[in-house]
Every structure is written in structure tokens, then in C-alpha cells.
Design a protein around this motif. Structure first.
Motif, mmCIF file in Angstrom:
data_model
loop_
_atom_site.group_PDB
_atom_site.id
_atom_site.type_symbol
_atom_site.label_atom_id
_atom_site.label_comp_id
_atom_site.label_asym_id
_atom_site.label_seq_id
_atom_site.Cartn_x
_atom_site.Cartn_y
_atom_site.Cartn_z
ATOM 1 N N VAL A 136 35.290 41.399 32.297
ATOM 2 C CA VAL A 136 36.662 41.906 32.319
ATOM 3 C C VAL A 136 37.295 41.694 33.693
ATOM 4 C CG1 VAL A 136 38.092 43.983 32.129
ATOM 5 C CG2 VAL A 136 36.272 43.560 30.455
ATOM 6 N N ARG A 137 36.579 42.044 34.744
ATOM 7 C CA ARG A 137 37.142 41.900 36.088
ATOM 8 C C ARG A 137 37.462 40.440 36.401
ATOM 9 N NH1 ARG A 137 34.744 45.216 40.646
ATOM 10 N NH2 ARG A 137 36.322 46.607 39.867
ATOM 11 N N ARG A 138 36.552 39.518 36.075
ATOM 12 C CA ARG A 138 36.825 38.121 36.450
ATOM 13 C C ARG A 138 37.999 37.547 35.659
ATOM 14 N NH1 ARG A 138 31.590 37.040 34.124
ATOM 15 N NH2 ARG A 138 31.885 35.910 32.185
ATOM 16 N N TRP A 139 38.162 37.934 34.402
ATOM 17 C CA TRP A 139 39.305 37.434 33.643
ATOM 18 C C TRP A 139 40.611 38.062 34.122
ATOM 19 C CZ3 TRP A 139 40.134 33.330 30.726
ATOM 20 C CH2 TRP A 139 39.024 32.618 30.250
ATOM 21 N N LEU A 140 40.566 39.347 34.501
ATOM 22 C CA LEU A 140 41.775 39.983 35.034
ATOM 23 C C LEU A 140 42.153 39.384 36.389
ATOM 24 C CD1 LEU A 140 41.270 43.720 34.061
ATOM 25 C CD2 LEU A 140 42.846 42.052 33.036
ATOM 26 N N MET A 141 41.150 39.098 37.220
ATOM 27 C CA MET A 141 41.443 38.468 38.510
ATOM 28 C C MET A 141 41.974 37.051 38.301
ATOM 29 S SD MET A 141 38.467 39.996 40.974
ATOM 30 C CE MET A 141 39.174 39.358 42.503
ATOM 31 N N TRP A 142 41.426 36.338 37.328
ATOM 32 C CA TRP A 142 41.948 35.013 36.987
ATOM 33 C C TRP A 142 43.414 35.126 36.560
ATOM 34 C CZ3 TRP A 142 43.916 33.346 32.284
ATOM 35 C CH2 TRP A 142 44.237 31.978 32.219
ATOM 36 N N TRP A 200 42.380 50.327 43.842
ATOM 37 C CA TRP A 200 41.464 51.268 43.186
ATOM 38 C C TRP A 200 40.578 50.520 42.179
ATOM 39 C CZ3 TRP A 200 41.593 51.660 37.909
ATOM 40 C CH2 TRP A 200 42.722 51.130 37.274
ATOM 41 N N PHE A 201 41.105 49.447 41.606
ATOM 42 C CA PHE A 201 40.349 48.674 40.619
ATOM 43 C C PHE A 201 39.660 47.468 41.249
ATOM 44 C CE2 PHE A 201 40.210 45.209 37.435
ATOM 45 C CZ PHE A 201 39.299 45.786 36.559
ATOM 46 N N THR A 202 40.367 46.776 42.107
ATOM 47 C CA THR A 202 39.844 45.572 42.752
ATOM 48 C C THR A 202 40.294 45.533 44.204
ATOM 49 O OG1 THR A 202 39.954 44.382 40.651
ATOM 50 C CG2 THR A 202 39.729 43.057 42.633
ATOM 51 N N PRO A 203 39.452 46.020 45.116
ATOM 52 C CA PRO A 203 39.807 45.932 46.536
ATOM 53 C C PRO A 203 39.734 44.476 47.015
ATOM 54 C CG PRO A 203 37.622 46.889 46.254
ATOM 55 C CD PRO A 203 38.189 46.696 44.882
ATOM 56 N N PRO A 204 40.253 44.184 48.202
ATOM 57 C CA PRO A 204 40.261 42.801 48.689
ATOM 58 C C PRO A 204 38.878 42.153 48.789
ATOM 59 C CG PRO A 204 41.743 44.136 49.986
ATOM 60 C CD PRO A 204 40.985 45.079 49.095
ATOM 61 N N SER A 205 37.843 42.944 48.987
ATOM 62 C CA SER A 205 36.498 42.358 49.034
ATOM 63 C C SER A 205 35.574 43.147 48.114
ATOM 64 C CB SER A 205 35.956 42.359 50.462
ATOM 65 O OG SER A 205 35.817 43.681 50.939
ATOM 66 N N ALA A 254 40.368 38.540 48.674
ATOM 67 C CA ALA A 254 41.191 38.547 47.463
ATOM 68 C C ALA A 254 42.549 39.156 47.788
ATOM 69 C CB ALA A 254 40.494 39.356 46.365
ATOM 70 N N SER A 255 43.596 38.432 47.447
ATOM 71 C CA SER A 255 44.965 38.893 47.726
ATOM 72 C C SER A 255 45.422 39.814 46.599
ATOM 73 C CB SER A 255 45.910 37.703 47.845
ATOM 74 O OG SER A 255 45.444 36.804 48.815
ATOM 75 N N VAL A 256 44.965 41.040 46.658
ATOM 76 C CA VAL A 256 45.252 42.020 45.611
ATOM 77 C C VAL A 256 46.340 42.971 46.106
ATOM 78 C CG1 VAL A 256 44.245 43.868 44.198
ATOM 79 C CG2 VAL A 256 42.835 41.899 44.854
#
Length: 150
Positions: free
Chosen positions: A100-106, A51-56, A43-45
Motif C-alpha cells: 500500500v505504501r509503495r503504490w501510494l508513494m508512486w 504522519w503516514f510517510t515521513p521524508p525518510s 522523499a518530498s512528502v
């Protein structure tokens, strides 16, 4: 279950990229086989958000499929950018990534698409959803700032 392969097997290429040692097979709406040897950054974060969504994480397989669709299927014209990002969200749901995480990543990948001329076509179609998700994500931040400033 849309993912027909097990956990990814990878080797590190450099500080940010990984090479697949086993293919990733995804049987979602777009049906994808990511071949052995494909290089991904997961994931290109932006680092600020690790802290919320690391690359993997639990979404790693979905990120690999998303990277592959963007680098191979999108340029070939097989799919549109909004379809690729929707498939990313659906793939994360199949991996039990939280709502929440999947919609924010979207939303993150859709904003990245808006800023990228190659991925921009079709952005208006997803703009209402994107603005809604963004507003809902920013509301707690705005409330916190208002509380601090008042």
C-alpha cells in the motif's frame, strides 16, 4: 538485491537537504550510481502527510535514487518520467516497503509529475493506474466523510 550499497551515509546541509558521504549503487532496471556529494531531500512528502510517510524511512534509498534520476537522468533524456517513477516503486519493493505504501508513494510522484511541465510528458500512459490507485486511496476517506455527514 538491487541495492549494492549499504545504508546511506549523509550529512545535513540545511533543514530539508542531505549530502551523500557514500555513493548509492542501484542495480535495478535503470542501474544507477548516485555519487558522493549528491544532495537530496529524501522523499518530498508534504508536511501534512508526514504522519503516514515521513521524508525518510524504509524507502530512503529508493527516494535518493528517484531524486537522482529526476535531477540528472531525466533532463539528459536517458529516461522518461514514467520510467523514473516506476523504478522508484520497484526499488521500494526491493527494500520490502509495504504494498500500500509503495503504490501510494508512486501515486504521489505521478501526480507531482502531472503538475510539473518538465515531468509531464508520458502522463497519459500512466493515467488509468494513477486514477485507480487514487480512487482506492480516497474511498475510505469518502466513506468516513459520508458516515459523519449522514
Amino acid at each position: 538485491m538491487p541495492f549494492l550499497s549499504g545504508p546511506p551515509r549523509v550529512e545535513q546541509v540545511d533543514a530539508k537537504r542531505w549530502r551523500l558521504l557514500r555513493s548509492v549503487q542501484y542495480a535495478g532496471d535503470l542501474g544507477v550510481l548516485v555519487p558522493v556529494g549528491y544532495v537530496t531531500d529524501f522523499a518530498s512528502v508534504p508536511r501534512l502527510l508526514w504522519w503516514f510517510t515521513p521524508p525518510s524511512g524504509e524507502y530512503t534509498l529508493a527516494a535518493i535514487v528517484h531524486d537522482y534520476l529526476i535531477s540528472d537522468s531525466l533532463p539528459a533524456g536517458y529516461v522518461s518520467s514514467p520510467e523514473v517513477d516506476r523504478e522508484f516503486r520497484v526499488a521500494m519493493q526491493s527494500l520490502d516497503v509495504g504494498f500500500v505504501r509503495r503504490w501510494l508513494m508512486w501515486a504521489g510522484v505521478r501526480w507531482a509529475a502531472v503538475l510539473n511541465p518538465v515531468r509531464r510528458p508520458g502522463w497519459l500512459r500512466t493515467l488509468p493506474q494513477l486514477l485507480l490507485v487514487t480512487a482506492l486511496a480516497l474511498a475510505p476517506v469518502a466513506a468516513g466523510l459520508a458516515f459523519i455527514l449522514i
